[in-house]
Design a protein around this motif. Structure first.
Motif, PDB file in Angstrom:
ATOM      1  N   SER A  40     -12.174  -2.224   0.230  1.00 51.29           N
ATOM      2  CA  SER A  40     -10.998  -1.355   0.158  1.00 51.29           C
ATOM      3  C   SER A  40      -9.967  -2.082  -0.688  1.00 51.29           C
ATOM      4  CB  SER A  40     -10.405  -1.106   1.554  1.00 51.29           C
ATOM      5  OG  SER A  40     -11.302  -0.404   2.365  1.00 51.29           O
ATOM      6  N   THR A  41      -9.346  -1.352  -1.605  1.00 49.54           N
ATOM      7  CA  THR A  41      -8.325  -1.978  -2.448  1.00 49.54           C
ATOM      8  C   THR A  41      -6.963  -1.378  -2.152  1.00 49.54           C
ATOM      9  OG1 THR A  41      -8.744  -0.420  -4.249  1.00 49.54           O
ATOM     10  CG2 THR A  41      -9.936  -2.514  -4.317  1.00 49.54           C
ATOM     11  N   TYR A  42      -5.943  -2.218  -2.311  1.00 47.09           N
ATOM     12  CA  TYR A  42      -4.554  -1.810  -2.124  1.00 47.09           C
ATOM     13  C   TYR A  42      -3.807  -2.258  -3.370  1.00 47.09           C
ATOM     14  CZ  TYR A  42      -6.255  -1.623   2.667  1.00 47.09           C
ATOM     15  OH  TYR A  42      -6.991  -1.357   3.795  1.00 47.09           O
ATOM     16  N   GLU A  73       4.226   3.904  -0.975  1.00 48.76           N
ATOM     17  CA  GLU A  73       3.299   2.830  -1.336  1.00 48.76           C
ATOM     18  C   GLU A  73       2.201   2.720  -0.277  1.00 48.76           C
ATOM     19  OE1 GLU A  73       4.458  -1.406  -0.205  1.00 48.76           O
ATOM     20  OE2 GLU A  73       6.403  -0.454  -0.463  1.00 48.76           O
ATOM     21  N   PRO A  74       1.076   2.130  -0.638  1.00 44.67           N
ATOM     22  CA  PRO A  74      -0.011   2.015   0.337  1.00 44.67           C
ATOM     23  C   PRO A  74       0.294   1.000   1.430  1.00 44.67           C
ATOM     24  CG  PRO A  74      -0.607   0.957  -1.727  1.00 44.67           C
ATOM     25  CD  PRO A  74       0.713   1.623  -1.946  1.00 44.67           C
ATOM     26  N   CYS A 103       0.737  -2.803   7.371  1.00 46.55           N
ATOM     27  CA  CYS A 103       2.057  -3.103   6.813  1.00 46.55           C
ATOM     28  C   CYS A 103       2.097  -2.623   5.371  1.00 46.55           C
ATOM     29  CB  CYS A 103       2.393  -4.591   6.916  1.00 46.55           C
ATOM     30  SG  CYS A 103       1.649  -5.633   5.672  1.00 46.55           S
ATOM     31  N   PRO A 104       3.292  -2.305   4.871  1.00 46.78           N
ATOM     32  CA  PRO A 104       3.408  -1.910   3.466  1.00 46.78           C
ATOM     33  C   PRO A 104       2.979  -3.062   2.567  1.00 46.78           C
ATOM     34  CG  PRO A 104       5.440  -1.453   4.672  1.00 46.78           C
ATOM     35  CD  PRO A 104       4.579  -2.274   5.570  1.00 46.78           C
ATOM     36  N   LEU A 105       2.315  -2.742   1.485  1.00 48.87           N
ATOM     37  CA  LEU A 105       1.850  -3.753   0.538  1.00 48.87           C
ATOM     38  C   LEU A 105       2.996  -4.652   0.087  1.00 48.87           C
ATOM     39  CD1 LEU A 105      -0.412  -4.890  -1.271  1.00 48.87           C
ATOM     40  CD2 LEU A 105       0.150  -3.108  -2.923  1.00 48.87           C
ATOM     41  N   SER A 106       4.147  -4.068  -0.187  1.00 46.07           N
ATOM     42  CA  SER A 106       5.275  -4.849  -0.704  1.00 46.07           C
ATOM     43  C   SER A 106       5.760  -5.905   0.289  1.00 46.07           C
ATOM     44  CB  SER A 106       6.433  -3.936  -1.091  1.00 46.07           C
ATOM     45  OG  SER A 106       6.897  -3.228   0.044  1.00 46.07           O
TER      46      SER A 106
END
Length: 192
Positions: free
Chosen positions: A150-152, A163-164, A175-178
């Motif tokens: 799985s990619t983010y 956002e993912p 959690c948010p990627l950022s």
């Protein structure tokens, strides 16, 4: 050198060493973004797992694939296994391992290291976190015993234009990627 000789020898060394196939390899320092990403992930996991029977470890914690090695120092790992709860020197039963990629380690993290990590019967997820762009690859063991990717990516958005979220199923973490890249500055072709 044998694994037991390595364990005794390394305790007396001023720096850390990986142990692979009877040979030792000195650990090199990472970049500041590398450190920030690992710290962000470990901090978020520590908060999420507070009060649960899981432990989060960072780069100073040694991982043993078996009693005979190899031995590595992952950037972040989580164990929920009762056999690791009182361990003082080595973790042998992680459910999650995360490596922050750098140009010098990416090949090993994707190749030999991941082949060794897959021998761990408790491992359920392996994260490869890019330190130069907001991108995470999560290899997850499915119910058929196969590793799925799985990619983010930050340039992808969800159905509701947000956002993912990074999802780690083995410990039910989102959690948010950022958030994992908080305080990380990306620079192109900067040497220092």
């Amino acid at each position: 050198m044998t694994a037991q000789e390595y364990l005794v020898w390394e305790d007396k060394q001023p720096i850390k060493y990986n142990f692979i196939n009877g040979k030792v390899y000195a650990m090199t320092g990472g970049t500041l973004p590398h450190n920030s990403i690992a710290l962000n992930l470990a901090s978020a996991l520590k908060i999420h797992l507070r009060g649960k029977s899981c432990k989060v470890f960072m780069a100073d914690a040694k991982l043993g694939v078996s009693a005979n090695g190899p031995y590595y120092y992952p950037d972040v790992m989580v164990t929920c296994d009762h056999r690791d709860q009182k361990s003082r020197k080595v973790i042998y039963h992680p459910c999650l391992i995360a490596e922050v990629l750098s140009p010098g380690t990416e090949g090993s993290d994707r190749g030999k290291k991941f082949r060794h990590y897959r021998r761990l019967d408790t491992l359920r997820e392996y994260l490869l976190i890019d330190s130069e762009t907001m991108s995470i690859e999560c290899y997850r063991l499915n119910d058929r015993g196969k590793w799925e990717l799985s990619t983010y990516l930050m340039d992808e958005t969800t159905k509701d234009a947000t956002e993912p979220d990074v999802h780690i199923t083995s410990i039910d973490f989102n959690c948010p990627l950022s958030q994992l890249y908080e305080d990380v500055e990306f620079f192109e072709d900067q040497d220092d």
